[in-house]
Design an enzyme around this catalytic site. Structure first.
Site, PDB file in Angstrom:
ATOM      1  N   ASP A   1       0.863  -1.169   0.000  1.00 29.20           N
ATOM      2  CA  ASP A   1       0.000   0.000   0.000  1.00 29.20           C
ATOM      3  C   ASP A   1       0.913   1.236   0.000  1.00 29.20           C
ATOM      4  O   ASP A   1       2.111   1.130   0.298  1.00 29.20           O
ATOM      5  CB  ASP A   1      -0.884  -0.030   1.251  1.00 29.20           C
TER       6      ASP A   1
ATOM      7  N   ASP B   1      -0.270   5.120   0.932  1.00 31.50           N
ATOM      8  CA  ASP B   1      -0.581   6.065   2.012  1.00 31.50           C
ATOM      9  C   ASP B   1      -0.649   5.351   3.358  1.00 31.50           C
ATOM     10  O   ASP B   1      -1.406   4.395   3.529  1.00 31.50           O
ATOM     11  CB  ASP B   1      -1.926   6.747   1.742  1.00 31.50           C
TER      12      ASP B   1
ATOM     13  N   ASP C   1      -1.643  -0.968   5.852  1.00 34.95           N
ATOM     14  CA  ASP C   1      -1.875  -0.313   7.139  1.00 34.95           C
ATOM     15  C   ASP C   1      -3.345  -0.301   7.524  1.00 34.95           C
ATOM     16  O   ASP C   1      -3.705   0.313   8.529  1.00 34.95           O
ATOM     17  CB  ASP C   1      -1.365   1.135   7.092  1.00 34.95           C
TER      18      ASP C   1
END
Length: 229
Positions: free
Chosen positions: A19, A21, A185
């Site tokens: 991922d 961001d 995240d």
């Protein structure tokens, strides 16, 4: 690499999907600046970085929807579509002007990516951020050669938590999902990976829409990027 290999059992680790961001880059400062500019442009009060931080993770349309429901003090179902479109366009315009000057790589990211690349592990970026913003950010931090495959939030008709972006990334890397690990995240990353039977490793310092990532069911949770190596 051995720590992530253990998540696959006897299947050899051949690829890692990352991922963007909240995982590789702390991009909220730029997202918040663009969102506040868009909100003010549309006549709403600025939200501030701390609040925007809890809205990130499902792509720009969802970010805008959350901002508008906050600004209008209504539920997500009550947010007017026309106003969402206007705010989204204003946000895109502001973000296109500056998507990286305030952002920073999380500690240990470059070193870890270089380690995996040197070990022969194929790497890709799978993000819900539109491609037109993803590529410039990767270029800003010199990550293009480390992450040669990029699947953005608008590459396919669907985005995470749908597993299709992960499938496409594996196809472009030339590996099977059973030989890959998703590193993210948020619950989106975990759900997308688990839909394929793929393990998901998560960092604890990301966003996850403001909810505790510890409760999202990651197969591995670390407090520093170097702990994944």
């Amino acid at each position: 690499m051995m720590r992530l290999q253990t998540l696959l059992g006897e299947a050899p680790l051949q690829a890692l999907l990352f991922d963007l961001d909240g995982t590789l880059v702390d991009s909220v400062p730029d997202l918040a600046a663009a969102m506040d500019h868009a909100l003010e442009f549309c006549g709403y009060p600025p939200a501030g970085e701390a609040r925007v931080r809890t809205w990130v993770g499902n792509g720009a349309p969802k970010l805008v929807e959350r901002a508008l429901t906050w600004a209008l003090e209504v539920s997500e179902q009550q947010a007017p579509q026309a106003q969402q479109r206007v705010l989204l366009e204003a946000f895109y315009n502001a973000y296109a002007e500056d998507s990286s000057s305030r952002s920073r790589l999380f500690d240990g990211v470059c070193e870890a990516l270089e380690y995996w690349q040197a070990a022969g592990i194929k790497l890709a970026c799978v993000t819900n951020k539109p491609e037109r913003f993803t590529h410039p950010i990767l270029a800003t931090f010199d990550l293009q050669e480390l992450l040669p495959v990029v699947v953005g939030g608008d590459t396919l008709p669907t985005r995470k938590p749908d597993p299709a972006p992960l499938v496409l990334a594996c196809e472009q890397l030339g590996v099977s999902p059973k030989n890959a690990v998703m590193v993210g995240d948020s619950s989106n990353d975990i759900q997308a990976a688990h839909a394929l039977g793929m393990p998901a490793a998560c960092v604890s310092f990301g966003y996850n829409h403001g909810a505790p990532i510890q409760e999202a069911g990651a197969d591995l949770l670390v407090d520093h990027f170097s702990d994944l190596v």
